[in-house]
Scaffold this motif. Sequence first.
Motif, PDB file in Angstrom:
ATOM      1  N   GLU A 219     -11.143 -48.067   5.897  1.00  0.00           N
ATOM      2  CA  GLU A 219     -12.476 -48.594   6.212  1.00  0.00           C
ATOM      3  C   GLU A 219     -12.549 -50.115   6.254  1.00  0.00           C
ATOM      4  OE1 GLU A 219     -15.095 -46.863   3.377  1.00  0.00           O
ATOM      5  OE2 GLU A 219     -14.516 -44.798   3.883  1.00  0.00           O
ATOM      6  N   THR A 220     -11.452 -50.807   5.998  1.00  0.00           N
ATOM      7  CA  THR A 220     -11.469 -52.268   6.061  1.00  0.00           C
ATOM      8  C   THR A 220     -10.388 -52.765   7.014  1.00  0.00           C
ATOM      9  OG1 THR A 220      -9.912 -52.561   4.224  1.00  0.00           O
ATOM     10  CG2 THR A 220     -12.247 -52.422   3.660  1.00  0.00           C
ATOM     11  N   ALA A 221     -10.618 -53.962   7.540  1.00  0.00           N
ATOM     12  CA  ALA A 221      -9.599 -54.627   8.363  1.00  0.00           C
ATOM     13  C   ALA A 221      -8.855 -55.587   7.437  1.00  0.00           C
ATOM     14  CB  ALA A 221     -10.246 -55.364   9.510  1.00  0.00           C
ATOM     15  N   MET A 222      -7.963 -55.015   6.603  1.00  0.00           N
ATOM     16  CA  MET A 222      -7.348 -55.801   5.533  1.00  0.00           C
ATOM     17  C   MET A 222      -6.173 -56.629   6.044  1.00  0.00           C
ATOM     18  SD  MET A 222      -6.044 -54.551   1.775  1.00  0.00           S
ATOM     19  CE  MET A 222      -4.327 -54.358   2.205  1.00  0.00           C
ATOM     20  N   LEU A 223      -6.154 -57.868   5.608  1.00  0.00           N
ATOM     21  CA  LEU A 223      -5.093 -58.804   5.959  1.00  0.00           C
ATOM     22  C   LEU A 223      -4.728 -59.570   4.690  1.00  0.00           C
ATOM     23  CD1 LEU A 223      -3.524 -59.862   8.466  1.00  0.00           C
ATOM     24  CD2 LEU A 223      -5.239 -61.653   8.658  1.00  0.00           C
ATOM     25  N   THR A 224      -3.464 -60.009   4.586  1.00  0.00           N
ATOM     26  CA  THR A 224      -3.021 -60.735   3.395  1.00  0.00           C
ATOM     27  C   THR A 224      -2.410 -62.063   3.790  1.00  0.00           C
ATOM     28  OG1 THR A 224      -2.533 -58.638   2.280  1.00  0.00           O
ATOM     29  CG2 THR A 224      -1.633 -60.628   1.295  1.00  0.00           C
ATOM     30  N   THR A 225      -2.792 -63.121   3.072  1.00  0.00           N
ATOM     31  CA  THR A 225      -2.192 -64.442   3.280  1.00  0.00           C
ATOM     32  C   THR A 225      -1.543 -64.890   1.971  1.00  0.00           C
ATOM     33  OG1 THR A 225      -2.610 -66.715   4.010  1.00  0.00           O
ATOM     34  CG2 THR A 225      -4.322 -65.678   2.683  1.00  0.00           C
ATOM     35  N   PHE A 226      -0.494 -65.709   2.081  1.00  0.00           N
ATOM     36  CA  PHE A 226       0.311 -66.065   0.916  1.00  0.00           C
ATOM     37  C   PHE A 226       0.430 -67.579   0.747  1.00  0.00           C
ATOM     38  CE2 PHE A 226       1.858 -62.136   2.799  1.00  0.00           C
ATOM     39  CZ  PHE A 226       1.844 -61.260   1.728  1.00  0.00           C
ATOM     40  N   ASN A 227       0.757 -67.973  -0.481  1.00  0.00           N
ATOM     41  CA  ASN A 227       1.080 -69.371  -0.765  1.00  0.00           C
ATOM     42  C   ASN A 227       1.905 -69.403  -2.040  1.00  0.00           C
ATOM     43  OD1 ASN A 227       1.030 -72.265  -0.658  1.00  0.00           O
ATOM     44  ND2 ASN A 227      -0.957 -72.137   0.377  1.00  0.00           N
ATOM     45  N   PRO A 387       9.077 -74.353 -11.780  1.00  0.00           N
ATOM     46  CA  PRO A 387       8.610 -72.975 -11.982  1.00  0.00           C
ATOM     47  C   PRO A 387       7.550 -72.634 -10.930  1.00  0.00           C
ATOM     48  CG  PRO A 387       7.609 -74.427 -13.592  1.00  0.00           C
ATOM     49  CD  PRO A 387       8.584 -75.266 -12.821  1.00  0.00           C
ATOM     50  N   VAL A 388       7.835 -71.680 -10.074  1.00  0.00           N
ATOM     51  CA  VAL A 388       6.966 -71.390  -8.930  1.00  0.00           C
ATOM     52  C   VAL A 388       6.450 -69.959  -9.000  1.00  0.00           C
ATOM     53  CG1 VAL A 388       6.896 -71.153  -6.413  1.00  0.00           C
ATOM     54  CG2 VAL A 388       8.103 -73.083  -7.446  1.00  0.00           C
ATOM     55  N   MET A 389       5.174 -69.796  -8.679  1.00  0.00           N
ATOM     56  CA  MET A 389       4.570 -68.472  -8.561  1.00  0.00           C
ATOM     57  C   MET A 389       4.077 -68.278  -7.129  1.00  0.00           C
ATOM     58  SD  MET A 389       1.060 -66.858 -10.191  1.00  0.00           S
ATOM     59  CE  MET A 389       1.572 -66.818 -11.902  1.00  0.00           C
ATOM     60  N   TYR A 390       4.401 -67.133  -6.533  1.00  0.00           N
ATOM     61  CA  TYR A 390       3.827 -66.771  -5.248  1.00  0.00           C
ATOM     62  C   TYR A 390       2.472 -66.103  -5.503  1.00  0.00           C
ATOM     63  CZ  TYR A 390       8.461 -67.531  -3.190  1.00  0.00           C
ATOM     64  OH  TYR A 390       9.640 -68.082  -2.786  1.00  0.00           O
ATOM     65  N   VAL A 391       1.474 -66.487  -4.721  1.00  0.00           N
ATOM     66  CA  VAL A 391       0.148 -65.874  -4.830  1.00  0.00           C
ATOM     67  C   VAL A 391      -0.231 -65.272  -3.479  1.00  0.00           C
ATOM     68  CG1 VAL A 391      -0.705 -67.284  -6.724  1.00  0.00           C
ATOM     69  CG2 VAL A 391      -0.931 -68.121  -4.389  1.00  0.00           C
ATOM     70  N   ALA A 392      -1.027 -64.217  -3.518  1.00  0.00           N
ATOM     71  CA  ALA A 392      -1.435 -63.511  -2.300  1.00  0.00           C
ATOM     72  C   ALA A 392      -2.930 -63.246  -2.331  1.00  0.00           C
ATOM     73  CB  ALA A 392      -0.668 -62.196  -2.177  1.00  0.00           C
ATOM     74  N   LEU A 393      -3.592 -63.423  -1.219  1.00  0.00           N
ATOM     75  CA  LEU A 393      -5.010 -63.088  -1.083  1.00  0.00           C
ATOM     76  C   LEU A 393      -5.150 -62.027   0.004  1.00  0.00           C
ATOM     77  CD1 LEU A 393      -7.985 -63.850  -1.953  1.00  0.00           C
ATOM     78  CD2 LEU A 393      -8.065 -65.110   0.214  1.00  0.00           C
ATOM     79  N   PHE A 408      -9.181 -70.944   0.664  1.00  0.00           N
ATOM     80  CA  PHE A 408      -9.369 -70.498  -0.718  1.00  0.00           C
ATOM     81  C   PHE A 408      -8.063 -70.611  -1.502  1.00  0.00           C
ATOM     82  CE2 PHE A 408      -8.768 -67.100  -3.797  1.00  0.00           C
ATOM     83  CZ  PHE A 408      -9.837 -67.300  -4.655  1.00  0.00           C
ATOM     84  N   LEU A 409      -6.969 -70.104  -0.915  1.00  0.00           N
ATOM     85  CA  LEU A 409      -5.684 -70.176  -1.608  1.00  0.00           C
ATOM     86  C   LEU A 409      -5.236 -71.613  -1.828  1.00  0.00           C
ATOM     87  CD1 LEU A 409      -3.199 -67.393  -0.412  1.00  0.00           C
ATOM     88  CD2 LEU A 409      -4.372 -67.625  -2.591  1.00  0.00           C
ATOM     89  N   MET A 410      -5.495 -72.477  -0.847  1.00  0.00           N
ATOM     90  CA  MET A 410      -5.140 -73.895  -1.001  1.00  0.00           C
ATOM     91  C   MET A 410      -5.936 -74.536  -2.128  1.00  0.00           C
ATOM     92  SD  MET A 410      -2.670 -74.803   0.911  1.00  0.00           S
ATOM     93  CE  MET A 410      -2.866 -76.563   0.643  1.00  0.00           C
ATOM     94  N   ASP A 411      -7.215 -74.172  -2.240  1.00  0.00           N
ATOM     95  CA  ASP A 411      -8.051 -74.709  -3.331  1.00  0.00           C
ATOM     96  C   ASP A 411      -7.501 -74.286  -4.694  1.00  0.00           C
ATOM     97  OD1 ASP A 411      -9.693 -75.874  -1.469  1.00  0.00           O
ATOM     98  OD2 ASP A 411     -11.252 -74.334  -1.579  1.00  0.00           O
ATOM     99  N   VAL A 412      -7.159 -73.008  -4.813  1.00  0.00           N
ATOM    100  CA  VAL A 412      -6.610 -72.504  -6.075  1.00  0.00           C
ATOM    101  C   VAL A 412      -5.291 -73.203  -6.390  1.00  0.00           C
ATOM    102  CG1 VAL A 412      -5.654 -70.462  -7.235  1.00  0.00           C
ATOM    103  CG2 VAL A 412      -7.760 -70.263  -5.895  1.00  0.00           C
TER     104      VAL A 412
END
Length: 436
Positions: A219-227, A387-393, A408-412
């Motif tokens: 039911e959603t048009a889900m997409l994921t972006t990473f940083n 020390p690096v963490m990958y994040v996903a939205l 949003f991800l850039m702000d975080v």
Amino acid sequence: MIDVKIPSPGESITEVELATWMVNDGDIVHKDQDLAEIESDKATLMLNAPESGKISIKVEAGTTVSPGEVACRIDTSVEVPDDISEEDKKDSTDEVKEKISETEETEPIEKEQPGNSGFSEPISGQKQNKVSDKNKNVKITPLAREKMKAAGLSVDDIVRGLKKLSASDVDAVIEGVSQEKSELADGRETAASVRNEKREKMSRLRKKLSQRLVSVKNETAMLTTFNEVDMSAVMKIRKEYQDKFVEKHGLKLGFMSFFLKASALALMARPRVNSMIDKEEIVTPEYVDISVAVQTPKGLMVPVIRNVEKRSLADIESELKKLAGKARSGKISLEEMSGGTFTITNGGVFGSMLSTPLINPPQSAILGMHNIIDRPVAVKGKVEIRPVMYVALSYDHRLIDGKDSVGFLMDVKKMIEQPEMLLYGGNDVISSLLEL
């Protein structure tokens, strides 16, 4: 006789399952004691005893019932002994210790040595010779042990009494070792040939979670972006101030509070990520209530921390610890898991490097955190290990465009890498100083 009825998990829930009784029919129970676990579509609730007495169970475990039905009755006319006080427990423990001490002084002791296949080496009450380290793993047959005990001999005495080793002695050892290896191999083959299956009934919570996850995909048009986020600054803060933080607030400073606060400020700056679709309308709350995914024995639960944008890091950590504890112990209420506007899940605690988390409906976005790994990165033209963490939205593309999701991800990222920005509503110090 007091009727104990099935509690209502919420207005929209008409059926629940009495999953497990924690007491038996006819048991004596005390007031506020946990009696049973009740599973609904959204949470696991505890059924508690309103008074002390003798319990009579009316509903079997595994039965589907409606809120308000009588689950059991408690006969309060039955005399219930008071709980043992801590002082009584201490006195009882001291008394047991004294008896053990007396036994050790007057009776022979048999000390079992690790790796001796269940055999034990006797230490006579008349002659308590300690066994040397080099002989502590010597195996003794029951008959030999009885003879040694009768003669008052220890393992060291027997070993010292051996003048020489015969060929038959060596052959006996070789045969024994070969037999042990053969028995071990047979055991392994037997274990490898076992092909059993275990079946268990899916809980109502797990079934509802399955339905929700499938509906998200459909039911959603889900997409994921990473940083990626350099965790150096936050890790430095935790290292330098952890002791003072614990001393002041009584709990540890974790990574999650930084991400919760940074996300809340980023959501206030980009409200579309905090929005949701209601039929043909877009609903945009002017507050941030963040659901935090918590793994529990009963499945995934998402308690909600309210008004995160107004809370301090210490306040966030305190609320998070309280809600996570209640979720894992099955004490959390439906209200404490309802109404979130955004979700954060941390697969990094299980070692996940990268994932595409599923949206928690009716929300439109979810932030996924992952494990922290030392990686080579370019810093001002030089390669450094950070020390690096990958994040996903993951987000619903029907509502949220790429500009807001990536922004949003850039702000975080910026707020985690420069934590002082959290003090200025997500702006850097100079911009705040210049009122830009």
